[in-house]
Scaffold this motif. Structure first.
Motif, PDB file in Angstrom:
ATOM      1  N   ALA A  39      -2.849 -37.137  76.175  1.00 18.64           N
ATOM      2  CA  ALA A  39      -3.578 -35.922  76.571  1.00 18.64           C
ATOM      3  C   ALA A  39      -3.726 -35.784  78.094  1.00 18.64           C
ATOM      4  CB  ALA A  39      -4.949 -35.879  75.888  1.00 18.64           C
ATOM      5  N   PRO A  40      -4.085 -36.868  78.815  1.00 15.67           N
ATOM      6  CA  PRO A  40      -4.189 -36.714  80.277  1.00 15.67           C
ATOM      7  C   PRO A  40      -2.865 -36.323  80.930  1.00 15.67           C
ATOM      8  CG  PRO A  40      -5.287 -38.725  79.557  1.00 15.67           C
ATOM      9  CD  PRO A  40      -4.510 -38.212  78.395  1.00 15.67           C
ATOM     10  N   TYR A  41      -1.764 -36.832  80.391  1.00 15.43           N
ATOM     11  CA  TYR A  41      -0.464 -36.515  80.976  1.00 15.43           C
ATOM     12  C   TYR A  41      -0.062 -35.071  80.686  1.00 15.43           C
ATOM     13  CZ  TYR A  41      -0.042 -41.504  81.773  1.00 15.43           C
ATOM     14  OH  TYR A  41      -0.263 -42.783  82.204  1.00 15.43           O
ATOM     15  N   ILE A  42      -0.414 -34.584  79.495  1.00 13.89           N
ATOM     16  CA  ILE A  42      -0.146 -33.177  79.197  1.00 13.89           C
ATOM     17  C   ILE A  42      -0.961 -32.289  80.129  1.00 13.89           C
ATOM     18  CG2 ILE A  42      -0.378 -31.369  77.446  1.00 13.89           C
ATOM     19  CD1 ILE A  42       0.162 -33.476  75.325  1.00 13.89           C
ATOM     20  N   GLY A  43      -2.242 -32.669  80.335  1.00 14.92           N
ATOM     21  CA  GLY A  43      -3.069 -31.924  81.276  1.00 14.92           C
ATOM     22  C   GLY A  43      -2.521 -31.985  82.687  1.00 14.92           C
ATOM     23  N   LEU A  44      -2.041 -33.145  83.073  1.00 16.86           N
ATOM     24  CA  LEU A  44      -1.461 -33.304  84.412  1.00 16.86           C
ATOM     25  C   LEU A  44      -0.202 -32.447  84.566  1.00 16.86           C
ATOM     26  CD1 LEU A  44      -1.551 -34.735  87.147  1.00 16.86           C
ATOM     27  CD2 LEU A  44      -0.211 -36.603  86.121  1.00 16.86           C
ATOM     28  N   PHE A  45       0.586 -32.378  83.511  1.00 15.46           N
ATOM     29  CA  PHE A  45       1.772 -31.517  83.547  1.00 15.46           C
ATOM     30  C   PHE A  45       1.368 -30.064  83.776  1.00 15.46           C
ATOM     31  CE2 PHE A  45       4.450 -28.544  81.156  1.00 15.46           C
ATOM     32  CZ  PHE A  45       5.649 -28.692  81.835  1.00 15.46           C
TER      33      PHE A  45
ATOM     34  N   VAL B 189      -9.218 -30.157  80.840  1.00 16.63           N
ATOM     35  CA  VAL B 189      -9.102 -30.033  79.379  1.00 16.63           C
ATOM     36  C   VAL B 189      -8.405 -31.258  78.796  1.00 16.63           C
ATOM     37  CG1 VAL B 189      -8.133 -28.656  77.495  1.00 16.63           C
ATOM     38  CG2 VAL B 189      -9.130 -27.518  79.478  1.00 16.63           C
ATOM     39  N   GLY B 190      -7.423 -31.779  79.526  1.00  7.56           N
ATOM     40  CA  GLY B 190      -6.742 -32.996  79.067  1.00  7.56           C
ATOM     41  C   GLY B 190      -7.690 -34.175  78.955  1.00  7.56           C
ATOM     42  N   LEU B 191      -8.581 -34.301  79.943  1.00 12.02           N
ATOM     43  CA  LEU B 191      -9.568 -35.391  79.894  1.00 12.02           C
ATOM     44  C   LEU B 191     -10.585 -35.165  78.787  1.00 12.02           C
ATOM     45  CD1 LEU B 191     -10.175 -35.932  83.718  1.00 12.02           C
ATOM     46  CD2 LEU B 191      -8.864 -37.385  82.159  1.00 12.02           C
ATOM     47  N   VAL B 192     -10.972 -33.906  78.577  1.00 12.22           N
ATOM     48  CA  VAL B 192     -11.915 -33.585  77.495  1.00 12.22           C
ATOM     49  C   VAL B 192     -11.323 -33.970  76.136  1.00 12.22           C
ATOM     50  CG1 VAL B 192     -13.008 -31.672  76.257  1.00 12.22           C
ATOM     51  CG2 VAL B 192     -13.153 -31.790  78.740  1.00 12.22           C
ATOM     52  N   ALA B 193     -10.020 -33.826  75.992  1.00 13.46           N
ATOM     53  CA  ALA B 193      -9.353 -34.215  74.742  1.00 13.46           C
ATOM     54  C   ALA B 193      -9.161 -35.724  74.646  1.00 13.46           C
ATOM     55  CB  ALA B 193      -8.005 -33.512  74.627  1.00 13.46           C
TER      56      ALA B 193
END
Length: 225
Positions: free
Chosen positions: A130-136, A173-177
């Motif tokens: 999830a953090p990597y998707i958010g980072l993307f 949002v990635g971190l929230v997930a």
């Protein structure tokens, strides 16, 4: 800027990233709630079985067990212990039969462990990606913002801020997930392991009691002779 505003102002890739993260967050909470309910129910039932084993004999325990998978595992161990360990004549035979019974119990316990931890590996996957998707999403948003600045007539904070804000929301949002997924994974993994260890201990207790009882009977028979 809210997540809703960021979603409607984002590019197709940005919207896709936010949708994926929101879906992951929903699934994460569903898995956590389901897992916590299952683990607590199992822990409570195992505690009840432990108290039952310490107060009454095997025949009574067997008659009170239900048809759920945990009870079926314990019921099979009790029945095999009564049918195979108690008729044994030597300590070596008692030990060998006890080991065979425990191996059979472990097969059922392994199957139950897979049922109890359904969804837990998915939580671990969500926590990792999830953090990597958010980072993307953030990187993509920054690239779009910088590209827009390249064609702008003037560069100012007011021109940069909205695009950067939209980009950084994806990371948030990635971190929230990811954070609930990580916490849920660790909690459910620990509680599931504790429950499985308790189930193993219950089956070992049954075999140990049956083996000790038979050894005492054999010793008594030898002394009488």
């Amino acid at each position: 800027m809210s997540i809703i505003d960021a979603f409607f102002h984002a590019t197709f890739a940005g919207k896709l990233v936010l949708l994926i993260l929101i879906c992951m967050s929903i699934v994460t909470w569903a898995l956590i709630v389901h897992g916590v309910i299952q683990v607590r129910k199992t822990t409570k039932h195992l505690s009840h079985l432990s108290n039952l084993l310490s107060k009454v004999n095997f025949d009574v325990v067997e008659s009170r067990l239900t048809s759920n998978i945990v009870d079926n595992i314990l019921k099979r161990t009790i029945r095999l212990s009564l049918d195979t360990i108690l008729p044994a004549n030597t300590s070596t035979e008692i030990k060998a039969r006890g080991e065979v019974i425990m191996q059979q119990a472990n097969t059922g316990i392994f199957m139950y462990q897979k049922m109890l931890t359904v969804g837990v590996p998915l939580l671990g996957t969500f926590a990792a990606i999830a953090p990597y998707i958010g980072l993307f999403g953030t990187v993509w948003g920054i690239i779009n913002s910088l590209s827009a600045l390249g064609t702008a007539q003037s560069v100012s904070l007011q021109a940069i801020a909205p695009g950067m804000s939209e980009a950084l929301i994806a990371t948030g949002v990635g971190l929230v997930a990811a954070i609930p997924a990580s916490a849920g994974y660790n909690y459910l993994t620990k509680k599931s392991e504790d429950a499985i260890c308790e189930l193993i201990n219950l089956n070992e207790r049954v075999i140990s009691v049956a083996s000790t009882t038979r050894i005492k009977e054999n010793t008594h028979e030898v002394n009488v002779r």
